[in-house]
Design a protein around this motif. Structure first.
Motif, PDB file in Angstrom:
ATOM      1  N   VAL A   1       0.802  -1.186   0.126  1.00 54.05           N
ATOM      2  CA  VAL A   1       0.025  -0.026  -0.038  1.00 54.05           C
ATOM      3  C   VAL A   1       0.772   1.240   0.068  1.00 54.05           C
ATOM      4  N   THR A   2       0.590   2.319  -0.690  1.00 53.21           N
ATOM      5  CA  THR A   2       1.401   3.355  -0.763  1.00 53.21           C
ATOM      6  C   THR A   2       1.228   4.453   0.293  1.00 53.21           C
ATOM      7  N   ALA A   3       1.911   5.547   0.293  1.00 53.06           N
ATOM      8  CA  ALA A   3       1.799   6.504   1.244  1.00 53.06           C
ATOM      9  C   ALA A   3       0.573   7.197   1.220  1.00 53.06           C
ATOM     10  N   TYR A   4      -0.232   7.059  -0.120  1.00 57.00           N
ATOM     11  CA  TYR A   4      -1.446   7.939  -0.397  1.00 57.00           C
ATOM     12  C   TYR A   4      -2.490   6.691  -0.376  1.00 57.00           C
TER      13      TYR A   4
ATOM     14  N   TYR B   1       4.503  17.069   1.363  1.00 61.55           N
ATOM     15  CA  TYR B   1       3.638  16.073   1.956  1.00 61.55           C
ATOM     16  C   TYR B   1       4.424  15.008   2.766  1.00 61.55           C
ATOM     17  N   SER B   2       3.831  14.282   3.796  1.00 60.56           N
ATOM     18  CA  SER B   2       4.190  13.287   4.645  1.00 60.56           C
ATOM     19  C   SER B   2       3.918  12.036   4.144  1.00 60.56           C
TER      20      SER B   2
ATOM     21  N   LEU C   1      -3.960   9.528   7.228  1.00 56.31           N
ATOM     22  CA  LEU C   1      -3.811  10.398   5.877  1.00 56.31           C
ATOM     23  C   LEU C   1      -3.282  11.665   6.536  1.00 56.31           C
ATOM     24  N   PRO C   2      -1.745  12.143   6.514  1.00 56.05           N
ATOM     25  CA  PRO C   2      -1.472  13.230   7.038  1.00 56.05           C
ATOM     26  C   PRO C   2      -1.578  14.243   5.955  1.00 56.05           C
TER      27      PRO C   2
END
Length: 296
Positions: free
Chosen positions: A57-60, A152-153, A162-163
């Motif tokens: 899974v990605t950071a988004y 973005y974080s 979701l930061p």
């Protein structure tokens, strides 16, 4: 124990299953491409290896599968150190990492817009060149004109949240996301793409927002849990989003919008108009436009 990975190639494919092809609704064989990953981005491994693919899974918060040779497995502490170690974003279409701070150096790697790279010295021994480091520790030099702050974080990989960047000036933010999208103008349409090598409709919108610190849903719909909410069409302002069946665009203001389209004869990242008298009016899109969305 949770496991993570970092993308170690300039651009990789993220698949929606652990294989390259699938059968669509018409019983035809098509690719199972879902997204792309870009150098330096982190991933969370969400299961065991399958046929040479890792489920990730990605950071988004977008799930998929990557080939194991496209990433380097790592632990949480190493990923956090990478994330917090001075990363900047490549901001040229395709930028060379050189062995020396001069054009006569050996090209170590070329990375597209959106790649993440650790910057040790923004201004190195040679003016205009930044000293940078790859995830494996290899060092080189990049022209610092092609670097931008990472807004973005990726902490959502280990927090599950979701930061989102705090937006101080709404007008400035709207202008920035439109300018981000404009950087891809003329780029070819590529299913699942998110770089200047090729980009799809939701790749364009999500990457444009990501570069300005906001994580929106990767696909062409309004998704619960993400910051975009439906608004009346007549209230759209620059940077807001337009939704069509299976398609998404970014409103630019004055009745114009930018999007990546696969339409024959007008393919790629283009600008179209909602004005019926304009030469670039798309009647098919104007009639199928069913919603608008905004993070504000």
């Amino acid at each position: 124990m949770e496991q993570f990975a970092v993308i170690i190639k300039p651009v990789i494919t993220i698949w929606d299953r652990p294989e390259e092809t699938k059968e669509n609704r018409e019983k035809k064989i098509v690719s199972s491409i879902a997204d792309e990953g870009i150098y330096g981005m982190g991933l969370r491994i969400r299961g065991e290896e399958e046929q040479g693919f890792y489920p990730v899974v990605t950071a988004y918060h977008y799930p998929g599968y990557v080939r194991k040779e496209d990433v380097e497995l790592t632990g949480l502490s190493a990923l956090v150190n990478w994330e917090e170690g001075g990363l900047m974003v490549i901001d040229g279409e395709f930028v060379d990492l050189m062995s020396l701070p001069k054009v006569q150096g050996v090209r170590i790697m070329s990375a597209p817009r959106g790649a993440l790279i650790k910057v040790l010295e923004f201004e190195s021994m040679e003016p205009g060149w930044a000293l940078v480091e790859l995830f494996d520790g290899q060092r080189g030099f990049v022209r610092n004109q092609y670097l931008r702050p990472k807004e973005y974080s990726q902490s959502g990989l280990w927090t599950g949240k979701l930061p989102q960047k705090e937006i101080v000036d709404e007008k400035e933010f709207r202008q920035a996301v439109v300018e981000n999208a404009m950087q891809y103008l003329g780029t070819q349409y590529r299913w699942g793409g998110r770089t200047p090598l090729g980009i799809d409709c939701s790749g364009l919108t999500s990457e444009s927002y990501l570069l300005s610190g906001i994580i929106i849903f990767r696909d062409a719909k309004i998704q619960p849990g993400f910051p975009v909410l439906e608004i009346p069409k007549e209230e759209m302002l620059p940077g807001d989003l337009m939704y069509f069946p299976g398609h998404i665009a970014m409103y630019m203001g004055n009745g114009r919008y930018i999007h990546s389209t696969g339409k024959i004869g007008s393919s790629g990242v283009v600008i179209n108009s909602l004005n019926t008298e304009a030469a670039d009016y798309r009647e098919d899109l104007a009639k199928s436009w069913y919603a608008s969305g905004s993070i504000f």
